[in-house]
Write an enzyme that holds these catalytic residues in place. Structure first.
Site, PDB file in Angstrom:
ATOM      1  N   SER A 150      60.528  35.188 -19.174  1.00 12.85           N
ATOM      2  CA  SER A 150      59.789  36.336 -19.699  1.00 12.85           C
ATOM      3  C   SER A 150      59.450  37.348 -18.603  1.00 12.85           C
ATOM      4  O   SER A 150      58.923  36.977 -17.549  1.00 12.85           O
ATOM      5  CB  SER A 150      58.493  35.832 -20.355  1.00 12.85           C
ATOM      6  OG  SER A 150      57.628  36.901 -20.681  1.00 12.85           O
TER       7      SER A 150
ATOM      8  N   HIS B 104      56.504  33.259 -17.219  1.00  6.79           N
ATOM      9  CA  HIS B 104      56.277  34.695 -17.326  1.00  6.79           C
ATOM     10  C   HIS B 104      56.260  35.313 -15.936  1.00  6.79           C
ATOM     11  O   HIS B 104      55.580  34.825 -15.025  1.00  6.79           O
ATOM     12  CB  HIS B 104      54.952  34.993 -18.034  1.00  6.79           C
ATOM     13  CG  HIS B 104      54.710  36.463 -18.231  1.00  6.79           C
ATOM     14  ND1 HIS B 104      55.432  37.214 -19.130  1.00  6.79           N
ATOM     15  CD2 HIS B 104      53.847  37.325 -17.623  1.00  6.79           C
ATOM     16  CE1 HIS B 104      55.013  38.470 -19.084  1.00  6.79           C
ATOM     17  NE2 HIS B 104      54.065  38.562 -18.176  1.00  6.79           N
ATOM     18  N   SER B 105      57.005  36.410 -15.775  1.00  7.89           N
ATOM     19  CA  SER B 105      57.082  37.137 -14.501  1.00  7.89           C
ATOM     20  C   SER B 105      57.545  36.176 -13.400  1.00  7.89           C
ATOM     21  O   SER B 105      58.568  35.509 -13.565  1.00  7.89           O
ATOM     22  CB  SER B 105      55.731  37.777 -14.200  1.00  7.89           C
ATOM     23  OG  SER B 105      55.837  38.727 -13.150  1.00  7.89           O
ATOM     24  N   CYS B 106      56.821  36.070 -12.295  1.00  9.25           N
ATOM     25  CA  CYS B 106      57.233  35.149 -11.227  1.00  9.25           C
ATOM     26  C   CYS B 106      57.322  33.708 -11.729  1.00  9.25           C
ATOM     27  O   CYS B 106      58.094  32.905 -11.191  1.00  9.25           O
ATOM     28  CB  CYS B 106      56.251  35.227 -10.056  1.00  9.25           C
ATOM     29  SG  CYS B 106      56.309  36.788  -9.151  1.00  9.25           S
TER      30      CYS B 106
END
Length: 227
Positions: free
Chosen positions: A98, A70-72
């Site tokens: 994500s 998720h994200s980074c």
């Protein structure tokens, strides 16, 4: 195997253990500088971090596995998957990316880690991910934000090439109102894999996966089990 967002720890996925189908076992990556690794400095070198993660994951790579970032954490999951492919070893059956735009979008746009301190704090809070009690506690935020900043510095400076492309299927997930990773930027991930690519849009913002009504573990489980 789940990779947390910037500044996040393994417990970000704690509730997934109950939400995933019985046939799917949850494993989470704990990065330095948070929770039970709070005494360690956050990572500053992507290559070294990837090597350490692969070494730690080796015992769990004997059967089918997939990555969710998720994200980074999406960028880290991608780099770990590509490193495994380069080494000729086991690789994920599917990669879920994500709330993260493609690397070329990151490099073309403004960098959060370059913002003045107060503006960075405000941008991080606007992304969500902190509950009200935590975000209202200045002492807690003073401890958390430097780790978030370190993660953004790591990934907003890191170059990711399109080649070699991954040879595993990729699914990009995004919140419909995510200003950090607009849904129109997600399709670009198709250029980073030679295998099938799909997208899934959920209601909500950058942390759509924590918003009520979004059964992200259920979606992931069904995708893994072919339902």
């Amino acid at each position: 195997m789940c990779f947390p967002h910037a500044g996040g720890g393994a417990n970000a996925y704690a509730h997934w253990a109950r939400a995933l189908p019985e046939a799917v076992e949850l494993a989470t990556v704990q990065l330095p500088g948070r929770q039970n690794r709070i005494g360690e400095a956050p990572a500053t070198d992507v290559g070294r971090l990837v090597q350490e993660i692969i070494a730690d994951l080796r015992p769990a790579l004997s059967g089918p596995f997939s990555f969710f970032g998720h994200s980074c954490g999406s960028l880290l999951a991608f780099e770990v998957a590509r490193a495994l492919q380069r080494l000729g070893g086991p690789r994920p059956a599917r990669l879920f990316l994500s709330a993260q735009s493609t690397p070329d979008v990151i490099w073309a746009g403004p960098k959060l880690h370059e913002l003045p301190e107060q503006e960075f704090h405000a941008a991080v809070l606007s992304l969500g991910g902190f509950d009200g009690e935590v975000s209202a506690d200045q002492e807690v935020m003073d401890e958390l934000v430097p780790v978030v900043l370190a993660d953004f510095q790591l990934w907003e400076r890191h170059r990711i090439a399109r080649v070699p492309a991954l040879d595993c299927p990729v699914t990009a997930l995004v919140g419909a109102s995510d200003w950090r990773a607009p849904q129109e930027t997600m399709a670009g991930w198709s250029a980073y894999t030679s295998a099938p690519f799909t997208t899934q849009v959920f209601p909500g913002g950058h942390f759509y996966l924590t918003e009520e009504g979004n059964d992200v573990p259920g979606f992931v489980g069904r995708a893994l089990l072919g339902a």
